[in-house]
Write an enzyme that holds these catalytic residues in place. Structure first.
Site, short mmCIF file in Angstrom:
data_model
loop_
_atom_site.label_atom_id
_atom_site.label_comp_id
_atom_site.label_asym_id
_atom_site.label_seq_id
_atom_site.Cartn_x
_atom_site.Cartn_y
_atom_site.Cartn_z
N ASP A 90 8.44 16.37 -98.19
CA ASP A 90 7.15 16.19 -98.87
C ASP A 90 7.38 15.30 -100.09
O ASP A 90 8.48 15.28 -100.66
CB ASP A 90 6.54 17.54 -99.28
CG ASP A 90 7.47 18.38 -100.15
OD1 ASP A 90 8.67 18.48 -99.82
OD2 ASP A 90 7.00 18.93 -101.17
N GLU A 153 8.66 21.33 -101.24
CA GLU A 153 9.49 21.48 -102.44
C GLU A 153 8.69 21.18 -103.69
O GLU A 153 8.85 21.81 -104.72
CB GLU A 153 10.71 20.55 -102.35
CG GLU A 153 11.76 20.79 -103.43
CD GLU A 153 11.49 20.05 -104.73
OE1 GLU A 153 12.04 20.46 -105.77
OE2 GLU A 153 10.72 19.06 -104.73
N HIS A 439 9.15 10.65 -108.87
CA HIS A 439 7.80 10.92 -109.37
C HIS A 439 7.23 9.78 -110.22
O HIS A 439 6.14 9.89 -110.77
CB HIS A 439 7.71 12.23 -110.17
CG HIS A 439 8.13 13.45 -109.40
ND1 HIS A 439 7.82 14.71 -109.78
CD2 HIS A 439 8.84 13.58 -108.25
CE1 HIS A 439 8.33 15.59 -108.91
NE2 HIS A 439 8.95 14.91 -107.98
ZN ZN Z 1 12.83 16.34 -104.83
#
Ligand code: ZN
Length: 466
Positions: A90, A153, A439
């Site tokens: 994910d 996760e 991210h």
């Molecule tokens: Zn990760």
């Protein structure tokens, strides 16, 4: 030599690996709670990515299993014991301002761009081909190696919890989902909330209309504000001046009352010392004001009095530390008050040798007299693997041999996947000193780093199962 055999295999496969990683990135496997059902608990795109990677494993001739759409695995080797490698497919949403398409897998100047390239699809692909290389080499092994593929996760780790309920846990292992060299200690994480209802109505004296501050409990808030009615500008200004808070507090007159604005410095909740907490600045200031409503005032005074401007929980009576992981930290991340109800959300990171239940008991005692509701929102136990454990020594040897660098053991305040699985540590993929790209916009992996990562993983896995 064994290393050479495996390294040559990796070089042979590397172009194919990169091409597959590009394809893998094209599946935008972001959690979609609106479109879940029993066969795909985290939405269709995550399910597509899980099926896709398991099919790749099958095409490479490896054993695979889909664990109810929650997780999957790819396995090689034989023997009663299984070494686990924990990754996830994910990804977090792309976010704005990319200079390339985040789901295209474009290669520019030796870098492969895309959401998931480093977190964690690149490392998954690296481990998949590491398994393939060991299988192909036909070298004898005495254990099994299993790439355990998680699908949740980034949100709640429901995948790995489901896996552990249904499938065999590894005897030891690593997760390629953080940084090199090795993270063997992670503080405990405790999140709680204090809520109090006030049923006071307007009273003589200043009236607190609202407090707002912070957006996420795991971030030190850099801004907070309070709206106060029935108070004079002059009174507030003199209190700010008296406490010499001019650089941190500003005030603004509005039709509803006076807004007091506190300015702090943002930081991650695991390093509150790097920031300055705007909510704490504001609450401490509000203790100086004579509010008409006593219930809200008692709440604010008590919390501010026990927290002061500290981030170690000293006055609260919960400070502690150890040599492995350092001191306990506490962050007041979110404040939300209206005239009827106030709520404060906290994030605590406690040392690996600390006892979370003791800390909870002490917190309850500290806030006992407030008449507030005390709610634990999350409690993640610390992770600690003894440095003398054999598998850690093996990972250290491989890292040193492959990079020439000191295989230091790290301790962090944040949380990784390993915390859910006993006897596992984080091992890569980000090298020391490299920019953190997970991210972020324009996430990428340098292809030559990826090659190095696969070679480290193939040696490490072989050492652990030979
Ligand atoms: Zn990760």
């Amino acid at each position: 030599m064994v290393e050479d055999i495996l390294n040559i295999k990796i070089d042979e496969y590397f172009d194919e690996l990169v091409k597959n990683l590009q394809e893998f990135i094209k599946i935008p496997s972001v959690l979609d709670e609106e479109k879940t059902d029993e066969s795909f608990p985290f939405g269709p795109k995550i399910d597509e990515a899980l099926r896709w990677i398991l099919k790749k494993g099958e095409e490479l001739g490896l054993k695979t299993k889909n664990v109810d759409g929650y997780a999957g695995y790819v396995e090689i080797g034989n023997g009663p014991e299984m070494v686990g490698i924990l990754g996830h497919i994910d990804v977090v949403p792309a976010g704005a301002d990319w200079s390339v398409d985040p789901f295209e897998g474009q290669i520019k100047e030796g870098k492969l761009y895309g959401r998931g390239s480093v977190d964690d699809k690149g490392p998954i692909m690296a481990v998949l081909y590491a398994l393939k290389a060991i299988e192909d080499s036909r070298m004898p092994v005495s254990k099994r190696a299993r790439l355990i593929i998680g699908t949740d996760e980034e949100t709640g780790a429901r995948c790995i919890k489901h896996y552990l309920e249904k499938e065999e846990p590894p005897v030891c292992g690593f997760s390629p989902d953080a940084e090199f060299p090795i993270i063997h200690a992670e503080k405990g994480i405790l999140r709680f909330e204090l809520t109090k209802s006030f049923d006071e109505g307007p009273r003589p004296g200043a009236n607190l209309k609202r407090i707002r501050g912070g957006t996420r409990v795991n971030v030190v808030p850099d801004y907070a504000e309070a709206l106060i009615a029935d108070v004079t500008l002059k009174e507030l200004v003199s209190k700010i001046e008296e406490k010499e808070l001019e650089s941190k507090l500003t005030i603004e007159e509005t039709p509803e009352g006076i807004v007091v604005k506190a300015k702090g410095i943002s930081a991650h909740a695991s390093y509150p010392g790097d920031g300055e907490n705007a909510i704490q600045i504001l609450l401490n200031f509000l203790t100086l004001i004579d509010f008409g409503g006593k219930e809200a005032k008692t709440f604010i005074d008590a919390v501010a009095g026990k927290l002061k401007m500290e981030s170690d929980g000293k006055t609260l009576g919960i400070s502690c530390s150890d040599e492995i992981s350092g001191a306990l930290t506490i962050n007041l991340g979110v404040a939300d008050f209206n005239e009827k109800r106030g709520s404060l959300k906290f994030d605590i990171r406690y040392p690996v040798t600390g006892d979370g239940n003791d800390i909870i008991a002490n917190l309850k005692k500290a806030f006992d007299d407030l008449g507030a509701e005390f709610l634990i929102n999350q409690h993640k136990m610390p992770l600690y693997v003894d440095p003398d454990t054999e598998f850690i020594k093996k990972l250290q040897n491989v890292y040193k041999k492959m990079t020439g660098d000191e295989p230091k053991l790290l301790s962090i305040g944040g949380g990784t996947y390993c915390r859910y699985v006993k006897n596992t540590v984080s091992f890569g993929p980000v090298f020391p000193g490299q920019k953190e790209l997970a991210h972020q916009k324009d996430e990428y992996i340098v292809l030559e780093d990826l090659r190095k990562i696969v070679k480290i993983y193939v040696q490490a896995i072989y050492e652990l199962i030979k």
